[in-house]
Design a protein around this motif. Sequence first.
Motif, mmCIF file in Angstrom:
data_model
loop_
_atom_site.group_PDB
_atom_site.id
_atom_site.type_symbol
_atom_site.label_atom_id
_atom_site.label_comp_id
_atom_site.label_asym_id
_atom_site.label_seq_id
_atom_site.Cartn_x
_atom_site.Cartn_y
_atom_site.Cartn_z
ATOM 1 N N LEU A 54 12.815 2.222 7.616
ATOM 2 C CA LEU A 54 11.421 1.840 7.770
ATOM 3 C C LEU A 54 11.065 1.815 9.250
ATOM 4 O O LEU A 54 11.684 1.110 10.035
ATOM 5 C CB LEU A 54 11.164 0.472 7.148
ATOM 6 C CG LEU A 54 9.718 -0.046 7.245
ATOM 7 C CD1 LEU A 54 8.789 0.808 6.394
ATOM 8 C CD2 LEU A 54 9.648 -1.509 6.811
ATOM 9 N N SER A 74 4.930 -0.527 8.958
ATOM 10 C CA SER A 74 4.130 -0.689 7.753
ATOM 11 C C SER A 74 2.833 -1.387 8.103
ATOM 12 O O SER A 74 2.733 -2.077 9.126
ATOM 13 C CB SER A 74 4.888 -1.488 6.684
ATOM 14 O OG SER A 74 5.085 -2.830 7.111
ATOM 15 N N LEU A 113 3.427 2.958 4.580
ATOM 16 C CA LEU A 113 4.793 2.797 5.064
ATOM 17 C C LEU A 113 5.203 4.095 5.744
ATOM 18 O O LEU A 113 5.058 5.182 5.174
ATOM 19 C CB LEU A 113 5.753 2.513 3.906
ATOM 20 C CG LEU A 113 5.348 1.419 2.922
ATOM 21 C CD1 LEU A 113 6.254 1.470 1.694
ATOM 22 C CD2 LEU A 113 5.414 0.055 3.580
ATOM 23 N N VAL A 163 8.431 6.010 7.004
ATOM 24 C CA VAL A 163 9.894 5.953 6.895
ATOM 25 C C VAL A 163 10.479 7.248 7.459
ATOM 26 O O VAL A 163 9.820 8.291 7.512
ATOM 27 C CB VAL A 163 10.357 5.756 5.434
ATOM 28 C CG1 VAL A 163 9.844 4.428 4.881
ATOM 29 C CG2 VAL A 163 9.918 6.896 4.537
#
Length: 307
Positions: free
Chosen positions: A179, A182, A300, A302
Motif C-alpha cells: 500500500l 489511500s 488505494l 498499491v
Amino acid sequence: MTLQATELHLYAIAVELGAPVPLSELTADPELVAHADALTEGGMAYARVSDGSVTGLAAAAARAALASGGHPPVGSVVYTTDSLYETTATKDLWRLLTDAGLPRTPGAVVGGSASANLAPALRTAHGLLATEGLETVLLVTADRITDGTRYQPVGVTVLSDGAAACLIGSVPHGPGYRLLASATVVEADAAEVSNSIKAAALVKSGVTRARAELDRRLADPERPFRHLVTGNYSRATRTFLSRLCGTAPADPYTPDVAEVGHSFSADLLRGLADLMEQKLVEPGDRVLVLATSPRSWSMLAVEYVDG
C-alpha cells in the motif's frame, strides 16, 4: 507511546463464490427480471448464489488464504460485511474465528462503506500492525443476499454472494501488493436522488476529491498506474468511473463481470488476485483501486511486489 511508520503488504488472496446462476433463471426476482435487458447490455450474464451462510463463505475464504500463505501466526482478524448479521456482529465474528481455525485470535468487525468496505478494513489492519506490532492480520470480506432484489440500480449491476480474504503484514511474504497511499471521501448526509444527472454529479465530486487527496499523499503522484481495478458494475459505469480517475488506465480491470456480477468488496480483491494470476503485473507496477458506495469513495494506490 510513539508509533512507527508501518508498511502494509497484502498477499495470499483467496476467493469463495456462490454457484453461477444465469440471470434468465432468476425469475423469482421481479425487479431483476424487469431490468434484465439493461444488465445484459452492461455485460452481466450470471449471478453467484450461495445456499450457505455469509460467515460460511467468509470462513472458507479465510481458510484458503491461510493455507496459501503457509499458515502464519495471525495476531488479529478484521471482518467486514454489508449483509445482515445472522445473529449479531459479535456472534458472527466468533463463528468466523472458530470455523477458520482461529478461535483464540482477537478479531474486529468493521464496515460502514457498503461495497467500499475494503478501505476501512485495510485501515483497521494497518492500525493493528502499527499499534500492536503484529506479524500478520487476516482480512476477510463477505456478503450474501438474503432478502430483497439482486438488482442494484447504482452501477446497474447484479448482486452476488461471495467472499475474499487476504493476509496483511508489515513486510512482504511472497507475491502481493504494498500500500502506497489511500484516501476516502464521505458524503453521509447526501440526499437520495433518482435523477441520474444528479447522481452522476455526486459520484463525480466524490471520486475527484478522493483522487486529489490520494495524489497529495503519494510521494510521486505523476508516476503512472498500469491498471485500474473497480467493482463489477455495468460497462457504462466502469467507463464513467475510469474517466474520473485522471491518469488511470481508460479500461478498468474487471475480468469476471459477466460470470460473477458484483460481490461487494470481494470484487476488488479478486481483481488484484487475477492480475497476479494472469501475470499482468511486474515488480514495481502500480495499481489504482477505486472502492465506491452510494455515499463514500475510496482510492488505494498499491505497488506489486514479488516477495
